[in-house]
Design a protein around this motif. Structure first.
Motif, PDB file in Angstrom:
ATOM      1  N   HIS A 121     -72.196  23.481 -79.548  1.00 26.23           N
ATOM      2  CA  HIS A 121     -72.165  22.014 -79.570  1.00 26.23           C
ATOM      3  C   HIS A 121     -72.789  21.196 -80.435  1.00 26.23           C
ATOM      4  O   HIS A 121     -72.903  20.782 -81.789  1.00 26.23           O
ATOM      5  CB  HIS A 121     -73.987  22.049 -79.164  1.00 26.23           C
ATOM      6  N   ASP A 159     -81.550  23.645 -76.653  1.00 25.51           N
ATOM      7  CA  ASP A 159     -81.255  24.661 -77.665  1.00 25.51           C
ATOM      8  C   ASP A 159     -82.113  24.215 -78.384  1.00 25.51           C
ATOM      9  O   ASP A 159     -82.693  22.946 -78.198  1.00 25.51           O
ATOM     10  CB  ASP A 159     -79.322  24.223 -78.469  1.00 25.51           C
ATOM     11  N   VAL A 160     -82.669  25.221 -79.300  1.00 26.12           N
ATOM     12  CA  VAL A 160     -83.570  24.683 -80.226  1.00 26.12           C
ATOM     13  C   VAL A 160     -83.279  23.899 -81.606  1.00 26.12           C
ATOM     14  O   VAL A 160     -84.166  23.380 -81.821  1.00 26.12           O
ATOM     15  CB  VAL A 160     -84.631  25.911 -81.231  1.00 26.12           C
ATOM     16  N   HIS A 161     -82.220  23.943 -81.374  1.00 24.42           N
ATOM     17  CA  HIS A 161     -80.740  23.141 -82.499  1.00 24.42           C
ATOM     18  C   HIS A 161     -80.705  22.519 -82.336  1.00 24.42           C
ATOM     19  O   HIS A 161     -79.966  21.623 -80.793  1.00 24.42           O
ATOM     20  CB  HIS A 161     -80.068  24.236 -83.376  1.00 24.42           C
ATOM     21  N   ASP A 246     -82.943  29.440 -77.241  1.00 25.52           N
ATOM     22  CA  ASP A 246     -83.671  30.566 -78.801  1.00 25.52           C
ATOM     23  C   ASP A 246     -84.646  29.345 -78.962  1.00 25.52           C
ATOM     24  O   ASP A 246     -85.482  29.174 -79.895  1.00 25.52           O
ATOM     25  CB  ASP A 246     -82.467  29.925 -80.572  1.00 25.52           C
ATOM     26  N   GLY A 287     -76.943  28.904 -78.234  1.00 27.65           N
ATOM     27  CA  GLY A 287     -78.027  30.085 -79.022  1.00 27.65           C
ATOM     28  C   GLY A 287     -78.471  30.902 -78.412  1.00 27.65           C
ATOM     29  O   GLY A 287     -78.428  31.043 -76.630  1.00 27.65           O
ATOM     30  N   TYR A 289     -81.063  34.619 -79.718  1.00 26.00           N
ATOM     31  CA  TYR A 289     -80.642  34.627 -80.727  1.00 26.00           C
ATOM     32  C   TYR A 289     -81.986  36.467 -81.323  1.00 26.00           C
ATOM     33  O   TYR A 289     -81.140  37.444 -81.644  1.00 26.00           O
ATOM     34  CB  TYR A 289     -80.627  34.269 -82.105  1.00 26.00           C
TER      35      TYR A 289
HETATM   36 ZN   LIG Z   1     -79.897  27.106 -81.582  1.00 22.68          ZN
END
Ligand SMILES: [Zn+2]
Length: 328
Positions: A121, A159-161, A246, A287, A289
């Protein structure tokens, strides 16, 4: 419900270098967790995406640059490196997404989870970035529009990003709606509430930037209201989950507090609505991790989907921050 699980061994072999958080152990941890307890998955080995589909979202310069790294060690940027398997892995990852779209459209009532890497992404139309070479979820969405005759696809990305690549690719398009919940400010720096699309894409891009530390309640509230409202209004014919894990409380790259149960509840709210409206959905891994958080979250999610044992999720009162966010 019938759940396809699509992956390829080469996705485990891609390495961005020793000590890199986005490594093959992530997929191995998922496989191990699923092997421990028998979950009824229809397993499929991914095929490489046809290179004919890459120009649906990427420029010819980008495609040339990525394919030139085939079989080689390359450093695209500070954190996006390849080894001899990486380009093949990216082609299998994108191929899994396309196959998943084919499967869920052919078989109403089925779904698919693409356990693939590298993630996609952050890859923009003309830029390799943030561990991502090809934007698999974007390719799947564009494929569904161009080759399956769909007119409206929703990509939901918790996703956290922020998925800067997916946003950039579809920012001017009305046929793919991109909605993201992410930590902000945080990598990659995009994803402000005010970024709502341009041209035909106006109102078809929705960002829910959250401050560090938000957790289950906020994510479930946004699923119940923001995301379900988008589905009611936009009426997507397909939902693609750009599924990063994440935002989990144990994740080393994020600062959020979502639990395994929280992810499951958030997705269940959306899945139940999609099932009631007969909208197919597909998961593509992004993600995540912490090996433990990633594998446990996916295990719980897939167990829930395959057994249709949806958790009871009560209505959440809007948390303070979200109230402010939605009235900006
Ligand atoms: Zn991420």
């Amino acid at each position: 419900m019938k759940t396809y699980f699509i992956t390829h061994d080469t996705c485990v072999k891609h390495s961005a270098g020793a000590g890199h958080p986005e490594n093959g152990q992530r997929l191995q941890a998922i496989f191990d967790a699923l092997a421990e307890k028998n979950i009824a998955l229809e397993k499929r080995i991914a095929e490489k995406v046809s290179v004919d589909y890459l120009p649906l979202v990427h420029t010819s310069a980008h495609i040339e640059k990525v394919l030139a790294a085939h079989g080689k060690k390359t450093m695209f940027d500070a954190d996006t490196h390849t080894n001899e398997h990486s380009v093949d892995a990216a082609l299998y990852a994108a191929g899994a997404g396309v196959e998943a779209v084919d499967l869920v459209l052919q078989e109403p009532g089925s779904t698919a989870f693409c356990a693939v890497r590298p993630p996609g992404h952050h890859a923009e139309s003309n830029r390799v970035m943030g561990f991502c070479l090809l934007n698999s979820v974007a390719i799947a969405a564009a494929y569904a529009i161009k080759y399956k005759g769909l007119q409206r696809v929703l990509i939901f990305d918790p996703d956290v990003h922020h998925g800067n690549g997916t946003q950039e690719i579809f920012y001017h398009r009305g046929d793919v709606f991109y909605a993201s919940i992410h930590q902000f400010p945080h990598y990659p720096g995009t994803g402000r509430y005010e970024e709502k699309g341009v041209g035909d894409g106006v109102g078809k891009n929705a960002n829910y930037p959250l401050r560090c530390g938000e957790g289950d309640e906020t994510y479930i509230y946004l699923a119940q209201h923001a995301i379900v409202d988008i589905i009611k209004e936009y009426k997507p014919q397909l939902i693609l989950f750009s599924a990063g894990f994440d935002a989990h409380e144990l994740d080393p790259l994020g600062g959020m507090q979502v639990t395994c149960q929280g992810f499951c509840a958030m997705y269940s709210v959306i899945m139940r609505h999609a099932l009631a409206e007969k909208i197919p959905f597909v998961y593509t891994l992004e993600g995540g991790y912490s090996l433990n958080a990633l594998s446990s979250s996916i295990h719980l999610l897939l167990e829930t989907i395959t057994t249709e044992s949806w958790p009871q999720v009560s209505r959440v009162i809007p948390p303070e921050y979200v109230k402010k966010l939605l009235h900006q």
